[in-house]
Design a protein around this motif. Structure first.
Motif, short mmCIF file in Angstrom:
data_model
loop_
_atom_site.label_atom_id
_atom_site.label_comp_id
_atom_site.label_asym_id
_atom_site.label_seq_id
_atom_site.Cartn_x
_atom_site.Cartn_y
_atom_site.Cartn_z
N ILE A 75 0.86 -1.19 0.00
CA ILE A 75 0.00 0.00 0.00
C ILE A 75 0.90 1.23 0.00
CG2 ILE A 75 -0.22 0.06 2.51
CD1 ILE A 75 -3.08 1.13 2.11
N ASN A 76 0.43 2.27 -0.66
CA ASN A 76 1.20 3.52 -0.73
C ASN A 76 0.64 4.48 0.31
OD1 ASN A 76 1.45 6.48 -1.97
ND2 ASN A 76 3.17 5.23 -2.67
N LEU A 77 1.51 4.98 1.16
CA LEU A 77 1.13 6.01 2.14
C LEU A 77 1.73 7.34 1.70
CD1 LEU A 77 1.70 4.18 5.56
CD2 LEU A 77 -0.46 4.52 4.33
N ASP A 78 0.88 8.36 1.67
CA ASP A 78 1.31 9.69 1.21
C ASP A 78 1.03 10.70 2.33
OD1 ASP A 78 1.71 12.17 -0.01
OD2 ASP A 78 1.02 11.43 -1.97
N ALA A 79 2.07 11.38 2.78
CA ALA A 79 1.94 12.35 3.89
C ALA A 79 1.37 13.69 3.41
CB ALA A 79 3.28 12.55 4.56
N GLY A 80 1.15 13.85 2.12
CA GLY A 80 0.63 15.11 1.60
C GLY A 80 1.76 16.06 1.25
N ASN A 81 1.42 17.09 0.50
CA ASN A 81 2.47 18.01 0.04
C ASN A 81 2.51 19.31 0.85
OD1 ASN A 81 0.19 19.24 -0.82
ND2 ASN A 81 0.71 19.31 -2.99
N LEU A 82 2.14 19.23 2.13
CA LEU A 82 2.14 20.42 2.98
C LEU A 82 3.47 20.67 3.67
CD1 LEU A 82 -1.35 19.90 4.63
CD2 LEU A 82 -0.77 21.42 2.75
N GLY A 83 4.39 19.72 3.53
CA GLY A 83 5.65 19.87 4.25
C GLY A 83 6.84 19.96 3.31
N SER A 84 7.96 20.37 3.87
CA SER A 84 9.19 20.41 3.08
C SER A 84 10.16 19.32 3.53
CB SER A 84 9.85 21.78 3.22
OG SER A 84 10.16 22.03 4.57
N GLU A 85 9.90 18.74 4.70
CA GLU A 85 10.73 17.66 5.21
C GLU A 85 9.81 16.56 5.74
OE1 GLU A 85 13.68 18.85 8.08
OE2 GLU A 85 14.17 20.67 6.95
N PHE A 86 10.21 15.32 5.52
CA PHE A 86 9.41 14.19 5.95
C PHE A 86 10.32 13.20 6.68
CE2 PHE A 86 7.70 15.97 2.07
CZ PHE A 86 6.35 16.11 2.36
N LEU A 87 9.77 12.57 7.72
CA LEU A 87 10.50 11.52 8.40
C LEU A 87 9.50 10.46 8.83
CD1 LEU A 87 13.09 10.31 9.53
CD2 LEU A 87 12.67 11.62 11.64
N TRP A 88 9.60 9.30 8.23
CA TRP A 88 8.71 8.17 8.52
C TRP A 88 9.31 7.33 9.64
CZ3 TRP A 88 4.01 7.55 6.13
CH2 TRP A 88 3.77 8.33 5.01
N SER A 89 8.47 6.53 10.26
CA SER A 89 8.95 5.61 11.30
C SER A 89 9.90 4.57 10.73
CB SER A 89 7.76 4.92 11.99
OG SER A 89 6.97 4.23 11.02
N THR A 90 9.89 4.44 9.41
CA THR A 90 10.82 3.52 8.73
C THR A 90 12.15 4.18 8.42
OG1 THR A 90 10.00 4.19 6.57
CG2 THR A 90 8.88 2.30 7.65
N SER A 91 12.30 5.44 8.82
CA SER A 91 13.48 6.29 8.58
C SER A 91 13.55 6.85 7.16
CB SER A 91 14.79 5.55 8.89
OG SER A 91 14.83 5.20 10.25
N GLU A 92 12.55 6.56 6.32
CA GLU A 92 12.52 7.13 4.98
C GLU A 92 12.17 8.60 5.07
OE1 GLU A 92 10.86 4.25 1.88
OE2 GLU A 92 10.15 3.40 3.79
N THR A 93 12.60 9.39 4.09
CA THR A 93 12.42 10.84 4.14
C THR A 93 11.70 11.39 2.91
OG1 THR A 93 14.61 11.15 3.19
CG2 THR A 93 14.45 11.19 5.61
N THR A 94 10.94 10.55 2.21
CA THR A 94 10.19 10.99 1.03
C THR A 94 8.76 11.32 1.44
OG1 THR A 94 9.62 8.70 0.52
CG2 THR A 94 11.58 9.63 -0.56
N GLN A 95 8.04 11.98 0.55
CA GLN A 95 6.65 12.34 0.84
C GLN A 95 5.76 11.10 0.93
OE1 GLN A 95 4.87 15.45 -1.61
NE2 GLN A 95 2.89 14.40 -1.53
N ALA A 96 6.04 10.08 0.11
CA ALA A 96 5.23 8.87 0.08
C ALA A 96 6.12 7.63 0.18
CB ALA A 96 4.38 8.82 -1.19
N ILE A 97 5.58 6.58 0.79
CA ILE A 97 6.31 5.32 0.86
C ILE A 97 5.36 4.16 0.54
CG2 ILE A 97 8.02 6.15 2.55
CD1 ILE A 97 6.44 4.59 4.72
N ASP A 98 5.93 3.06 0.09
CA ASP A 98 5.17 1.82 -0.12
C ASP A 98 5.51 0.89 1.02
OD1 ASP A 98 3.94 2.55 -2.57
OD2 ASP A 98 5.80 2.07 -3.65
#
Length: 189
Positions: free
Chosen positions: A162-185
């Motif tokens: 599944i693709n999770l998208d944090a939205g385009n409201l931010g300039s920096e992203f940090l997922w619990s998986t340590s990924e730093t992109t706007q969206a992750i699979d």
């Protein structure tokens, strides 16, 4: 033989003033000629710089007297709240003017520092030990937090993702998986 009285010259006690103020010295009305250490020839002068001042007064019969006066000009205090600043909603900023004798904030508080939680213009007037005062102001902006909505919890079948998208409201992203992109699979529980 006639002994004429000397003119009376009394410039008063030495004085301290604050930067930007002036003080008037008056040599009195007992003379017809006045000569100040500044070169002025009037009965009174306005002074605003630290120094020793004297007045020589000559009366109509030629007798003269003089007096000296010390003026001390104290520098005004320099409160510094810094540049205008922004904080995030839910945070606060501590505004601190520096160490002086008396404080009056635009909020009515009389402490050296205050905590600010809301947007607005905040000013302070401080008074130092010499009675000199000065002011400073700062504008604080409280920025809204970005809205992150990953949707409702879901179930997927093994082998799918599944693709999770944090939205385009931010300039920096940090997922619990340590990924730093706007969206992750993701494909694991």
């Amino acid at each position: 033989v006639t002994v004429d009285d000397l003119p009376i010259v009394d410039l008063g006690s030495d004085v301290s003033i604050c930067e930007g103020e002036n003080h008037t010295l008056d040599a009195g009305n007992f003379g017809s000629e006045f000569l100040w250490s500044t070169g002025e020839t009037t009965q009174s002068i306005d002074i605003s710089e630290t120094g020793l001042y004297s007045a020589s007064v000559t009366n109509v019969v030629g007798c003269f007297a003089e007096d000296i006066f010390l003026l001390i000009v104290n520098q005004n205090p320099t409160p510094d709240l810094g540049a205008d600043t922004s904080i995030c909603e839910g945070d606060f900023v501590e505004l601190n003017s520096g160490s002086f004798d008396n404080y009056l904030w635009s909020t009515g508080e009389t402490t050296q520092s205050i905590l600010v939680y809301t947007s607005g213009n905040y000013g302070i007037t401080v008074i130092d030990a010499n009675g000199c005062e000065s002011s400073d102001a700062i504008f604080v902006t409280v920025d809204d937090l970005p809205i992150v909505d990953l949707g409702s919890d879901v179930s997927i079948c093994e082998g799918n993702s599944i693709n999770l998208d944090a939205g385009n409201l931010g300039s920096e992203f940090l997922w619990s998986t340590s990924e730093t992109t706007q969206a992750i699979d993701i494909s694991e529980t």
